[in-house]
Design a protein around this motif. Structure first.
Motif, short mmCIF file in Angstrom:
data_model
loop_
_atom_site.label_atom_id
_atom_site.label_comp_id
_atom_site.label_asym_id
_atom_site.label_seq_id
_atom_site.Cartn_x
_atom_site.Cartn_y
_atom_site.Cartn_z
N MET A 1 0.90 -0.98 0.02
CA MET A 1 -0.34 -0.06 0.42
C MET A 1 0.68 1.28 -0.15
O MET A 1 2.05 1.12 1.24
CB MET A 1 -1.01 0.06 1.28
N THR A 2 0.69 2.41 -1.05
CA THR A 2 1.12 3.72 -1.37
C THR A 2 -0.15 4.73 -0.83
O THR A 2 -0.98 3.66 -1.19
CB THR A 2 2.12 3.61 -1.58
N GLN A 3 0.68 6.01 -0.73
CA GLN A 3 0.05 6.77 -1.10
C GLN A 3 0.23 7.99 -1.78
O GLN A 3 0.95 8.23 -1.74
CB GLN A 3 -1.05 7.11 -0.07
N LYS A 4 -1.16 8.77 -1.95
CA LYS A 4 -0.02 10.01 -2.46
C LYS A 4 -0.93 10.96 -3.75
O LYS A 4 -2.18 10.57 -3.72
CB LYS A 4 0.83 9.67 -4.35
N GLU A 5 -1.08 12.29 -3.32
CA GLU A 5 -1.88 13.60 -3.19
C GLU A 5 -3.26 13.11 -3.12
O GLU A 5 -4.55 12.70 -4.04
CB GLU A 5 -1.95 13.72 -5.37
N HIS B 1 -4.79 9.52 -3.28
CA HIS B 1 -4.94 8.45 -3.21
C HIS B 1 -4.57 7.91 -2.75
O HIS B 1 -3.53 7.79 -2.69
CB HIS B 1 -4.39 8.29 -5.09
N ALA B 2 -4.70 6.49 -2.65
CA ALA B 2 -4.20 5.20 -1.67
C ALA B 2 -3.94 4.17 -3.33
O ALA B 2 -4.94 4.03 -4.19
CB ALA B 2 -5.53 4.53 -1.27
N TYR B 3 -3.42 3.74 -3.20
CA TYR B 3 -3.01 2.37 -4.29
C TYR B 3 -1.85 1.18 -2.95
O TYR B 3 -2.27 0.98 -2.36
CB TYR B 3 -1.03 2.68 -5.04
N PHE B 4 -2.88 0.38 -3.95
CA PHE B 4 -3.60 -1.22 -3.12
C PHE B 4 -2.70 -2.07 -4.46
O PHE B 4 -3.08 -2.46 -5.92
CB PHE B 4 -4.60 -1.55 -3.17
N ALA C 1 -16.90 6.37 -4.03
CA ALA C 1 -15.48 6.49 -5.02
C ALA C 1 -14.97 5.40 -5.70
O ALA C 1 -15.18 4.77 -6.33
CB ALA C 1 -14.39 6.48 -3.40
N SER C 2 -14.20 6.11 -7.01
CA SER C 2 -13.70 5.48 -8.02
C SER C 2 -12.76 4.61 -7.74
O SER C 2 -11.78 5.13 -6.85
CB SER C 2 -13.57 6.52 -9.09
N VAL C 3 -12.48 3.26 -8.06
CA VAL C 3 -11.77 2.19 -7.90
C VAL C 3 -11.01 1.67 -9.44
O VAL C 3 -12.14 1.10 -9.98
CB VAL C 3 -11.85 1.00 -6.98
N THR C 4 -10.02 1.75 -9.60
CA THR C 4 -9.41 1.40 -11.05
C THR C 4 -7.77 0.85 -11.14
O THR C 4 -7.58 0.80 -9.81
CB THR C 4 -8.71 3.16 -12.10
N LEU C 5 -7.98 -0.05 -11.95
CA LEU C 5 -6.44 -0.11 -12.17
C LEU C 5 -5.76 0.19 -13.31
O LEU C 5 -6.15 0.26 -14.28
CB LEU C 5 -6.45 -1.57 -13.31
N VAL D 1 -2.38 -2.94 -10.03
CA VAL D 1 -2.13 -1.78 -9.15
C VAL D 1 -3.43 -1.15 -9.05
O VAL D 1 -4.53 -0.82 -10.03
CB VAL D 1 -1.07 -0.60 -9.13
N PHE D 2 -4.16 -1.12 -7.87
CA PHE D 2 -5.54 -1.04 -7.70
C PHE D 2 -5.56 0.74 -7.61
O PHE D 2 -4.97 0.61 -6.14
CB PHE D 2 -6.31 -1.69 -7.10
N LYS D 3 -6.17 1.41 -8.16
CA LYS D 3 -6.14 2.73 -7.66
C LYS D 3 -7.32 3.24 -6.72
O LYS D 3 -8.23 3.09 -7.74
CB LYS D 3 -5.67 4.07 -8.53
N VAL D 4 -7.24 3.99 -5.76
CA VAL D 4 -8.58 4.00 -5.18
C VAL D 4 -8.45 5.75 -4.77
O VAL D 4 -7.75 6.59 -4.79
CB VAL D 4 -8.60 3.39 -4.03
#
Length: 489
Positions: free
Chosen positions: A408-412, A414-417, A443-447, A482-485
């Motif tokens: 898991m990471t985060q930026k601006e 957004h969260a990334y799984f 919330a939007s969840v994208t790949l 990577v899933f972006k939330v």
């Protein structure tokens, strides 16, 4: 040296040292920096995430561990096939007379590293053996010496060529420099034997001799800081060369005795004050904001810590970088076996989700080029980074950092799984379940690498993502997804 001796050297020395890594004294305490320019640069450096380390010198001709075979300690990585130490050392030092890496082309390396997603480079300008890969005016033990056949090559000043080639590709540049110098007569004085890695006389008993070495070291580092363009990182190795009080020496001896099964101390602990505070002040006058990494020396001159050939078990509360071998050893290994693409990508993810940077070592060979396996590995990493780099660069950790194979990471906002393909199947699962976090309603969840949003549902305190069949069998990248939330609760 005949072929049989070379093979024997490779066998006894590389195998042992690959397991041990470079011998340094690690100290994971940290003193925060106060210089505002350095703090800003450290923050920028933490955004880079991925760098290249290169160990290279005349020793690559024998395919042996860098420098350590001329150190007389009884360690696996220091062993020699000769009974006569002096004869071996002389033959080692004569390697400069045959070093001729005519295929040297740093532009090729810079392109490969850039395509892999690397953003900074650290190069061994001088290792412990004292052989300079730059044109120092303070020694003739260097690649530009008239005794070195490569000195006539228009790219003979190897450090300058590497720095220029990588800067042209927008890399940050770091100068690795060894504080101990086993070729310098003011460090290993010929009047005495050389029992271990340390200075072989008492600096307090011979202050003028030690001062000559201190000045030599400062002068060489200042050459690198004034004659080789903009430098971002001064990466100092040889942590045993440092100021030590009598109490520190006593504690160090006690600790070494605890670690020794026999009570025999293989290396001394000696006060070797090289006046780092003074040196750092001088180098930053030339290179404002310079990051200084006085490795394994507790104090304010170690701007980030460098766990070696390992990744910490958890996120650390200070800047850090894992320096790790990509294949073979730190220095050139004939026919080296390199990491697989999934091993390297998963390693990068493991480091980044814990808040660190990965400095991946690639060792050039005696011909002046990398092995085919190194290029192939960097190409695989680069293919993954082209799709997923958004979850790497500029990110910070998101607790709890990992759930099994999900980083898991985060930026601006957004969260990334990051779901790592630990089964190496190449196929995505039907569902991915994250337990520790939940998106806000709507919330939007994208790949990453896929243009359409994915369906998700809340599950307890987490959420579950459904993966459509067309994605499961044809994911946008290998090794990890990577899933972006857009926003978490």
């Amino acid at each position: 040296m005949n072929r049989g001796v070379i093979i024997f050297l490779i066998f006894i020395m590389l195998g042992a040292f690959t397991c041990m890594g470079q011998a340094i004294y690690e100290d994971e305490r940290y003193v925060p920096e106060t210089d505002s320019l350095v703090l800003r640069k450290l923050n920028q450096w933490q955004d880079l995430k991925f760098g290249l380390l290169m160990h290279w010198g005349a020793y690559s001709q024998w395919g042996i561990v860098e420098s350590w075979s001329i150190c007389a300690e009884d360690e696996g990585w220091c062993r020699r096939p000769y009974e006569d130490y002096e004869a071996y050392k002389k033959e080692y030092e004569n390697l400069k007379r045959t070093f001729n890496p005519v295929e040297f082309n740093p532009d090729k390396w810079a392109i490969a590293a850039k395509n892999a997603g690397m953003r900074y480079v650290v190069f061994t300008t001088k290792h412990h053996d004292g052989f300079c890969m730059f044109d120092s005016k303070y020694t003739d033990y260097k690649v530009t010496s008239k005794d070195c056949p490569f000195h006539t090559n228009p790219r003979a000043n190897i450090t300058r060529e590497i720095f220029d080639a990588f800067r042209a590709k927008d890399f940050w540049v770091g100068a690795y420099f060894s504080k101990p110098d086993w070729h310098n007569e003011n460090y290993w004085w010929p009047n005495f034997a050389t029992p271990d890695r340390n200075v072989n006389y008492d600096p307090e008993a011979y202050p003028e001799k030690w001062e000559s070495f201190v000045q030599f070291t400062h002068n060489q580092i200042m050459e690198l800081m004034t004659d080789y363009g903009h430098v971002d990182i001064l990466w100092l190795d040889g942590g045993w060369v440092a100021k030590k009080s009598p109490e520190m020496i006593r504690r160090a001896y006690e600790e070494k005795l605890k670690r020794s099964q026999t009570g025999f101390l293989k290396a001394q602990v000696i006060n070797q004050d090289i006046r780092m505070d003074e040196l750092v002040q001088k180098v930053r006058a030339e290179q404002p904001g310079l990051i200084v990494v006085d490795r394994a020396v507790y104090g304010k001159n170690q701007n980030y810590l460098t766990p070696e050939n390992r990744v910490p078990e958890k996120s650390l509360p200070y800047p850090w970088e894992s320096c790790i071998i990509s294949g073979g050893g730190w220095s050139y290994t004939p026919d080296a076996t390199y990491m697989t693409g999934d091993e390297a990508v998963h390693l990068l993810i493991d480091v980044v989700v814990k808040g660190g940077n990965l400095l991946l070592n690639v060792a050039p060979g005696p011909n002046g080029d990398w092995q085919k396996g190194a290029y192939e590995l960097l190409e695989k990493i680069g293919s993954w980074m082209k799709v997923n780099q958004e979850a790497i660069y500029g990110t910070r950790p998101l607790e709890p950092f990992k759930e099994d194979n999900i980083g898991m990471t985060q930026k601006e906002g957004h969260a990334y799984f990051i779901y790592m393909d630990k089964e190496k199947s190449g196929k995505m699962p039907r569902k991915v379940h994250i337990k520790a976090h939940q998106p806000v309603s709507g919330a939007s969840v994208t790949l990453l690498g896929f243009d359409f949003p994915l369906k998700w549902i809340p599950v307890n305190n987490g959420f579950e993502v459904n993966i459509p069949a067309k994605l499961r069998n044809n994911p946008p990248s290998k090794y990890a997804w990577v899933f972006k939330v857009s926003k978490l609760k």
